[in-house]
Design an enzyme around this catalytic site. Structure first.
Site, mmCIF file in Angstrom:
data_model
loop_
_atom_site.group_PDB
_atom_site.id
_atom_site.type_symbol
_atom_site.label_atom_id
_atom_site.label_comp_id
_atom_site.label_asym_id
_atom_site.label_seq_id
_atom_site.Cartn_x
_atom_site.Cartn_y
_atom_site.Cartn_z
ATOM 1 N N SER A 9 -0.188 -22.125 -34.958
ATOM 2 C CA SER A 9 -1.510 -21.899 -34.373
ATOM 3 C C SER A 9 -2.374 -21.125 -35.361
ATOM 4 C CB SER A 9 -1.375 -21.098 -33.073
ATOM 5 O OG SER A 9 -2.652 -20.618 -32.699
ATOM 6 N N HIS A 32 -2.175 -26.327 -34.693
ATOM 7 C CA HIS A 32 -2.611 -26.074 -33.316
ATOM 8 C C HIS A 32 -3.913 -25.263 -33.372
ATOM 9 C CE1 HIS A 32 -1.750 -25.366 -28.973
ATOM 10 N NE2 HIS A 32 -2.240 -24.149 -29.180
ATOM 11 N N ASP A 34 -6.826 -23.436 -31.181
ATOM 12 C CA ASP A 34 -7.125 -22.879 -29.863
ATOM 13 C C ASP A 34 -8.621 -22.710 -29.672
ATOM 14 O OD1 ASP A 34 -4.437 -22.318 -28.696
ATOM 15 O OD2 ASP A 34 -4.226 -21.120 -30.529
ATOM 16 N N MET A 36 -11.421 -21.475 -27.220
ATOM 17 C CA MET A 36 -11.587 -20.596 -26.044
ATOM 18 C C MET A 36 -13.070 -20.345 -25.813
ATOM 19 S SD MET A 36 -8.669 -17.763 -26.802
ATOM 20 C CE MET A 36 -7.057 -18.198 -27.470
ATOM 21 N N HIS A 65 -6.038 -27.328 -28.415
ATOM 22 C CA HIS A 65 -5.705 -26.717 -27.122
ATOM 23 C C HIS A 65 -6.989 -26.120 -26.562
ATOM 24 C CE1 HIS A 65 -3.305 -23.322 -24.879
ATOM 25 N NE2 HIS A 65 -3.885 -24.153 -24.054
ATOM 26 N N MET A 67 -8.906 -24.152 -24.065
ATOM 27 C CA MET A 67 -8.855 -23.160 -22.984
ATOM 28 C C MET A 67 -10.301 -22.914 -22.558
ATOM 29 S SD MET A 67 -5.933 -20.858 -24.701
ATOM 30 C CE MET A 67 -6.225 -21.696 -26.250
ATOM 31 N N MET A 136 2.609 -23.326 -20.790
ATOM 32 C CA MET A 136 2.263 -22.054 -21.442
ATOM 33 C C MET A 136 3.366 -21.030 -21.176
ATOM 34 S SD MET A 136 -0.485 -22.388 -23.170
ATOM 35 C CE MET A 136 -0.661 -20.649 -23.616
ATOM 36 N N ASP A 174 3.938 -22.887 -25.795
ATOM 37 C CA ASP A 174 2.923 -22.160 -26.561
ATOM 38 C C ASP A 174 2.858 -20.719 -26.064
ATOM 39 O OD1 ASP A 174 0.695 -21.316 -27.972
ATOM 40 O OD2 ASP A 174 -0.734 -22.572 -26.866
HETATM 41 C C1 DX5 Z 1 -2.696 -18.285 -26.728
HETATM 42 C C2 DX5 Z 1 -2.795 -19.501 -27.600
HETATM 43 C C3 DX5 Z 1 -1.652 -19.660 -28.525
HETATM 44 C C4 DX5 Z 1 -1.495 -18.528 -29.521
HETATM 45 C C5 DX5 Z 1 -0.013 -18.354 -29.733
HETATM 46 O O1 DX5 Z 1 -3.563 -18.403 -25.669
HETATM 47 O O2 DX5 Z 1 -2.856 -20.673 -26.791
HETATM 48 O O3 DX5 Z 1 -1.710 -20.907 -29.203
HETATM 49 O O4 DX5 Z 1 -2.097 -18.741 -30.758
HETATM 50 O O5 DX5 Z 1 0.198 -17.250 -30.531
HETATM 51 P P1 DX5 Z 1 1.640 -16.599 -30.694
HETATM 52 O O6 DX5 Z 1 2.565 -17.637 -31.251
HETATM 53 O O7 DX5 Z 1 1.415 -15.460 -31.620
HETATM 54 O O8 DX5 Z 1 2.076 -16.144 -29.317
HETATM 55 ZN ZN ZN Z 2 -2.584 -22.573 -27.823
#
Ligand code: DX5
Ligand code: ZN
Length: 221
Positions: A9, A32, A34, A36, A65, A67, A136, A174
């Site tokens: 990620s 990956h 993210d 948000m 991903h 969110m 998750m 994840d």
């Molecule tokens: C959290 C994200 C993850 C995050 C994971 O909401 O969706 O993808 O980057 O990070 P680690 O591996 O550090 O928990």
């Molecule tokens: Zn993620």
């Protein structure tokens, strides 16, 4: 060989030089990303214009991903941008079947994500519409959190359903994935592993990817 994919990620990467950070994980199966929106989760990261640039320079496919609220409206553009897979949250989508079909029609793999407290059972009939199911293993929003073992029974039930469906759907985890917790996730049936801090926090991200992949493979059923 059975699927065993590592998706670092970039949430844990240096945001001031994302292009170079992608080059450091060129041996990964995907990056990956993210997205948000500060509404679905209490954090704000990046959106379509940045993703379009990442897509242009990335040595590996992008695994998005989302969110975000209202993925029905915003997700298709990420598929149209060329992202290999686009995952939206079950809790946020108004019409998940319609959306998954739109993503596939735009050439992306369609993924459905559930938060730790969201049961997976109401969504299992949707497996034919999906290419990936994301369970998750932390509350979404931030990197570097602790893996929630309470999600493991759900992961096992999801794995059973995915296998019964023929194994075409990837089962992703994840959040909090490390050399230690990837053992339990792999044993529970996950086959696609997101790791942010465990990869970008390592001295050598390539070596961290190899180590995670090796450990996961040794513990997959
Ligand atoms: C959290 C994200 C993850 C995050 C994971 O909401 O969706 O993808 O980057 O990070 P680690 O591996 O550090 O928990
Ligand atoms: Zn993620």
């Amino acid at each position: 060989m059975t699927r065993c994919d590592i998706h670092p990620s970039i949430l844990s990467a240096d945001f001031s030089r994302l292009g170079e950070e992608l080059q450091r994980i060129s041996t990964a199966d995907a990056a990956h990303v993210d997205v948000m929106d500060n509404h679905f989760v209490p954090n704000l990261t990046l959106g379509l214009p940045v993703v379009e640039r990442l897509q242009a320079v990335s040595p590996v496919p992008l695994d998005l991903h989302l969110m975000i609220e209202d993925p029905d409206r915003w997700a298709p553009a990420y598929a149209e941008a060329g992202c290999a897979s686009v995952t939206f949250h079950a809790e946020a989508a108004a019409a998940p079947v319609k959306l998954a079909r739109e993503l596939r029609a735009a050439g992306a793999k369609a993924g459905l994500a559930v938060r730790p407290a969201t049961p997976v059972e109401p969504y299992l009939d949707l497996l034919p519409e999906l290419d990936m199911l994301l369970v998750m293993t932390v509350e979404p929003g931030f990197g570097g959190q602790k893996f929630l073992d309470v999600t493991l029974p759900k992961l096992r039930r999801a794995a059973q359903a995915v296998r019964a469906h023929g194994g075409t759907v990837a089962l992703q985890v994840d959040g909090g994935i490390t050399e230690e917790t990837i053992v339990r996730a792999a044993e529970a049936g996950a086959d696609t592993f997101v790791a942010g801090s465990a990869v970008y926090g390592a001295e050598d991200p390539g070596a961290a990817i190899e180590a995670l992949r090796g450990t996961a493979r040794r513990h997959m059923g």
